[in-house]
Design a protein around this motif. Structure first.
Motif, PDB file in Angstrom:
ATOM      1  N   SER A 178       0.806  -1.216   0.000  1.00 26.34           N
ATOM      2  CA  SER A 178       0.000   0.000   0.000  1.00 26.34           C
ATOM      3  C   SER A 178       0.841   1.269   0.000  1.00 26.34           C
ATOM      4  CB  SER A 178      -0.957  -0.009   1.190  1.00 26.34           C
ATOM      5  OG  SER A 178      -0.234  -0.029   2.402  1.00 26.34           O
ATOM      6  N   ASP A 179       2.017   1.251   0.628  1.00 21.92           N
ATOM      7  CA  ASP A 179       2.874   2.442   0.628  1.00 21.92           C
ATOM      8  C   ASP A 179       3.347   2.787  -0.774  1.00 21.92           C
ATOM      9  OD1 ASP A 179       2.665   2.708   3.366  1.00 21.92           O
ATOM     10  OD2 ASP A 179       4.497   1.566   3.771  1.00 21.92           O
ATOM     11  N   GLU A 212       0.349   4.158  -2.833  1.00 20.57           N
ATOM     12  CA  GLU A 212       0.011   5.531  -2.487  1.00 20.57           C
ATOM     13  C   GLU A 212       1.036   6.512  -3.045  1.00 20.57           C
ATOM     14  OE1 GLU A 212      -0.733   5.761   1.724  1.00 20.57           O
ATOM     15  OE2 GLU A 212      -2.212   4.163   1.603  1.00 20.57           O
ATOM     16  N   TRP A 225       0.517   6.777  -6.708  1.00 22.96           N
ATOM     17  CA  TRP A 225      -0.728   7.505  -6.971  1.00 22.96           C
ATOM     18  C   TRP A 225      -0.478   9.002  -6.939  1.00 22.96           C
ATOM     19  CZ3 TRP A 225      -5.084   6.335  -9.129  1.00 22.96           C
ATOM     20  CH2 TRP A 225      -6.170   7.198  -9.010  1.00 22.96           C
ATOM     21  N   VAL A 238      -9.914   7.879  -3.983  1.00 23.25           N
ATOM     22  CA  VAL A 238      -9.081   6.713  -4.261  1.00 23.25           C
ATOM     23  C   VAL A 238      -7.786   6.790  -3.481  1.00 23.25           C
ATOM     24  CG1 VAL A 238      -7.743   5.547  -6.038  1.00 23.25           C
ATOM     25  CG2 VAL A 238     -10.087   6.246  -6.513  1.00 23.25           C
ATOM     26  N   ASP A 239      -7.079   7.888  -3.601  1.00 22.32           N
ATOM     27  CA  ASP A 239      -5.836   8.146  -2.877  1.00 22.32           C
ATOM     28  C   ASP A 239      -4.893   6.946  -2.836  1.00 22.32           C
ATOM     29  OD1 ASP A 239      -4.102   9.869  -1.547  1.00 22.32           O
ATOM     30  OD2 ASP A 239      -4.792   9.192   0.418  1.00 22.32           O
ATOM     31  N   ASN A 295      -5.546   3.751  -3.138  1.00 24.17           N
ATOM     32  CA  ASN A 295      -6.101   2.514  -2.610  1.00 24.17           C
ATOM     33  C   ASN A 295      -6.685   1.681  -3.749  1.00 24.17           C
ATOM     34  OD1 ASN A 295      -8.450   0.845  -1.600  1.00 24.17           O
ATOM     35  ND2 ASN A 295      -7.528   1.458   0.336  1.00 24.17           N
ATOM     36  N   ASP A 326      -8.593  -1.019  -3.879  1.00 27.47           N
ATOM     37  CA  ASP A 326     -10.011  -1.365  -3.799  1.00 27.47           C
ATOM     38  C   ASP A 326     -10.903  -0.173  -4.144  1.00 27.47           C
ATOM     39  OD1 ASP A 326      -9.709  -4.075  -3.161  1.00 27.47           O
ATOM     40  OD2 ASP A 326      -9.435  -3.602  -1.043  1.00 27.47           O
ATOM     41  N   LYS A 327     -10.522   1.004  -3.693  1.00 29.79           N
ATOM     42  CA  LYS A 327     -11.305   2.201  -4.020  1.00 29.79           C
ATOM     43  C   LYS A 327     -11.204   2.521  -5.506  1.00 29.79           C
ATOM     44  CE  LYS A 327     -11.072   4.294   0.544  1.00 29.79           C
ATOM     45  NZ  LYS A 327     -10.574   5.431   1.321  1.00 29.79           N
TER      46      LYS A 327
END
Length: 63
Positions: A3-4, A7, A10, A32-33, A35, A37-38
């Motif tokens: 995730s890091d 992000e 992104w 979304v940032d 993520n 799933d988002k």
């Protein structure tokens, strides 16, 4: 991809996302940032993509 990394990527790619997927609003992008799933949820809602298609698009962003 952890995730890091997602992000961080992104943040770097917000402009590309806006250009490539014009249906995404600024609010969508903030939501979304980075993520996964988002992102998938938003892409399914805005573009009618399957989960697999949205995951592939997210993977293309990171490369």
């Amino acid at each position: 991809m952890n995730s890091d990394i997602a992000e961080g990527k992104w943040r770097q790619l917000k402009g590309t996302v806006k250009e490539k997927w014009g249906k995404l609003t600024e609010d969508d992008i903030k939501q979304v940032d980075g993520n996964l799933d988002k992102f998938i949820g938003v892409m399914q809602e805005r573009y009618g993509m399957s989960r697999e298609q949205a995951e592939k698009e997210f993977d293309r962003l990171k490369d």
